[in-house]
Design a protein around this motif. Structure first.
Motif, PDB file in Angstrom:
ATOM      1  N   THR A 166      -9.051  69.653  38.928  1.00 23.73           N
ATOM      2  CA  THR A 166      -7.698  69.106  38.880  1.00 23.73           C
ATOM      3  C   THR A 166      -7.410  68.628  37.464  1.00 23.73           C
ATOM      4  OG1 THR A 166      -7.846  68.405  41.186  1.00 23.73           O
ATOM      5  CG2 THR A 166      -6.109  67.400  39.852  1.00 23.73           C
ATOM      6  N   VAL A 167      -6.265  69.059  36.934  1.00 19.65           N
ATOM      7  CA  VAL A 167      -5.836  68.654  35.600  1.00 19.65           C
ATOM      8  C   VAL A 167      -4.530  67.890  35.760  1.00 19.65           C
ATOM      9  CG1 VAL A 167      -5.198  69.436  33.291  1.00 19.65           C
ATOM     10  CG2 VAL A 167      -6.937  70.686  34.590  1.00 19.65           C
ATOM     11  N   ARG A 168      -4.477  66.685  35.199  1.00 20.63           N
ATOM     12  CA  ARG A 168      -3.280  65.836  35.273  1.00 20.63           C
ATOM     13  C   ARG A 168      -2.760  65.585  33.868  1.00 20.63           C
ATOM     14  NH1 ARG A 168      -3.096  63.286  40.292  1.00 20.63           N
ATOM     15  NH2 ARG A 168      -5.024  63.486  41.469  1.00 20.63           N
ATOM     16  N   SER A 169      -1.464  65.431  33.744  1.00 23.20           N
ATOM     17  CA  SER A 169      -0.866  65.210  32.428  1.00 23.20           C
ATOM     18  C   SER A 169      -1.289  63.875  31.824  1.00 23.20           C
ATOM     19  CB  SER A 169       0.654  65.297  32.494  1.00 23.20           C
ATOM     20  OG  SER A 169       1.172  64.260  33.298  1.00 23.20           O
ATOM     21  N   LYS A 170      -1.728  62.937  32.673  1.00 18.41           N
ATOM     22  CA  LYS A 170      -2.206  61.643  32.179  1.00 18.41           C
ATOM     23  C   LYS A 170      -3.227  61.076  33.161  1.00 18.41           C
ATOM     24  CE  LYS A 170       1.482  58.964  34.306  1.00 18.41           C
ATOM     25  NZ  LYS A 170       2.470  57.939  34.108  1.00 18.41           N
ATOM     26  N   ASN A 171      -3.963  60.091  32.720  1.00 17.07           N
ATOM     27  CA  ASN A 171      -4.929  59.408  33.566  1.00 17.07           C
ATOM     28  C   ASN A 171      -4.182  58.781  34.745  1.00 17.07           C
ATOM     29  OD1 ASN A 171      -6.572  57.190  34.619  1.00 17.07           O
ATOM     30  ND2 ASN A 171      -7.901  57.578  32.874  1.00 17.07           N
ATOM     31  N   PRO A 172      -4.668  58.941  35.970  1.00 18.67           N
ATOM     32  CA  PRO A 172      -3.966  58.371  37.125  1.00 18.67           C
ATOM     33  C   PRO A 172      -3.771  56.862  37.045  1.00 18.67           C
ATOM     34  CG  PRO A 172      -5.767  59.784  37.838  1.00 18.67           C
ATOM     35  CD  PRO A 172      -5.870  59.667  36.360  1.00 18.67           C
ATOM     36  N   GLY A 173      -4.591  56.152  36.276  1.00 22.25           N
ATOM     37  CA  GLY A 173      -4.464  54.712  36.140  1.00 22.25           C
ATOM     38  C   GLY A 173      -3.446  54.264  35.104  1.00 22.25           C
TER      39      GLY A 173
END
Length: 93
Positions: A66-73
Protein backbone atom coordinates in the motif's frame (compact mmCIF):
# COMPACT_ATOMS: atom_id res chain seq x y z
CA UNK A 1 25.82 -8.44 -2.15
CA UNK A 2 25.91 -9.63 -5.72
CA UNK A 3 24.20 -12.33 -7.73
CA UNK A 4 26.83 -14.86 -6.58
CA UNK A 5 25.46 -14.71 -3.02
CA UNK A 6 21.72 -14.41 -3.71
CA UNK A 7 19.17 -14.46 -6.51
CA UNK A 8 16.14 -12.24 -7.06
CA UNK A 9 13.02 -12.24 -9.19
CA UNK A 10 10.93 -9.23 -10.17
CA UNK A 11 7.34 -10.06 -9.23
CA UNK A 12 5.78 -6.64 -9.89
CA UNK A 13 6.81 -3.65 -12.02
CA UNK A 14 4.22 -0.96 -12.82
CA UNK A 15 3.70 2.81 -13.01
CA UNK A 16 1.38 4.69 -10.64
CA UNK A 17 0.26 8.29 -10.12
CA UNK A 18 -0.65 9.61 -6.65
CA UNK A 19 -2.32 12.70 -8.13
CA UNK A 20 -5.08 10.39 -9.39
CA UNK A 21 -5.53 8.47 -6.14
CA UNK A 22 -4.02 9.32 -2.71
CA UNK A 23 -4.03 5.65 -1.60
CA UNK A 24 -2.89 2.88 -3.93
CA UNK A 25 -3.28 -0.72 -2.77
CA UNK A 26 -1.60 -3.32 -4.97
CA UNK A 27 -2.29 -7.03 -4.53
CA UNK A 28 0.88 -8.97 -5.33
CA UNK A 29 0.53 -12.76 -5.23
CA UNK A 30 3.56 -14.32 -3.58
CA UNK A 31 4.64 -11.16 -1.75
CA UNK A 32 6.05 -12.01 1.67
CA UNK A 33 7.54 -9.59 4.17
CA UNK A 34 10.25 -12.14 4.96
CA UNK A 35 11.73 -12.52 1.47
CA UNK A 36 10.47 -9.65 -0.68
CA UNK A 37 11.25 -5.97 -1.02
CA UNK A 38 9.21 -3.11 -2.54
CA UNK A 39 10.82 0.06 -3.88
CA UNK A 40 9.34 3.38 -5.02
CA UNK A 41 11.22 4.94 -7.94
CA UNK A 42 10.07 8.48 -8.92
CA UNK A 43 9.65 8.80 -12.70
CA UNK A 44 9.72 12.62 -12.98
CA UNK A 45 12.09 15.28 -11.72
CA UNK A 46 11.03 17.29 -8.68
CA UNK A 47 9.48 20.70 -9.38
CA UNK A 48 10.68 22.10 -6.06
CA UNK A 49 7.38 22.01 -4.14
CA UNK A 50 8.43 19.90 -1.14
CA UNK A 51 5.08 18.40 -0.07
CA UNK A 52 3.88 17.52 -3.55
CA UNK A 53 7.19 15.91 -4.56
CA UNK A 54 8.06 14.10 -1.34
CA UNK A 55 8.40 10.33 -1.38
CA UNK A 56 5.13 8.73 -0.32
CA UNK A 57 4.46 6.48 2.68
CA UNK A 58 4.58 2.76 1.94
CA UNK A 59 3.43 -0.17 4.05
CA UNK A 60 3.63 -3.88 3.28
CA UNK A 61 1.75 -6.97 4.39
CA UNK A 62 1.60 -10.53 3.05
CA UNK A 63 0.35 -10.27 -0.55
CA UNK A 64 -0.19 -6.48 -0.45
CA UNK A 65 1.78 -3.26 -0.89
CA UNK A 66 0.00 0.00 0.00
CA UNK A 67 1.33 3.41 -1.02
CA UNK A 68 -0.19 6.55 0.54
CA UNK A 69 0.45 10.15 -0.42
CA UNK A 70 1.30 10.89 3.23
CA UNK A 71 1.84 9.15 6.55
CA UNK A 72 -1.57 8.14 7.97
CA UNK A 73 -0.68 9.93 11.23
CA UNK A 74 -0.09 13.29 9.52
CA UNK A 75 -2.66 16.04 9.75
CA UNK A 76 -3.43 18.48 6.97
CA UNK A 77 -4.26 18.08 3.32
CA UNK A 78 -0.74 18.08 1.90
CA UNK A 79 0.68 14.90 0.43
CA UNK A 80 2.84 13.58 -2.35
CA UNK A 81 1.48 13.81 -5.89
CA UNK A 82 4.36 12.06 -7.63
CA UNK A 83 4.29 9.58 -10.48
CA UNK A 84 6.39 6.54 -9.65
CA UNK A 85 7.33 3.02 -10.57
CA UNK A 86 6.64 0.35 -7.96
CA UNK A 87 9.27 -2.37 -8.26
CA UNK A 88 8.78 -5.48 -6.13
CA UNK A 89 11.34 -8.27 -5.95
CA UNK A 90 11.57 -11.63 -4.25
CA UNK A 91 15.03 -12.72 -3.09
CA UNK A 92 16.66 -15.93 -1.94
CA UNK A 93 20.01 -16.49 -0.24
Amino acid sequence: MDTDSFTYQVIHNALYNLSLNPVITVNIPGFSVSNCVATILPTEASTGDYANNALPYMSVAPGVVTVRSKNPGETGNFGSLIKFRLLVMRFKN
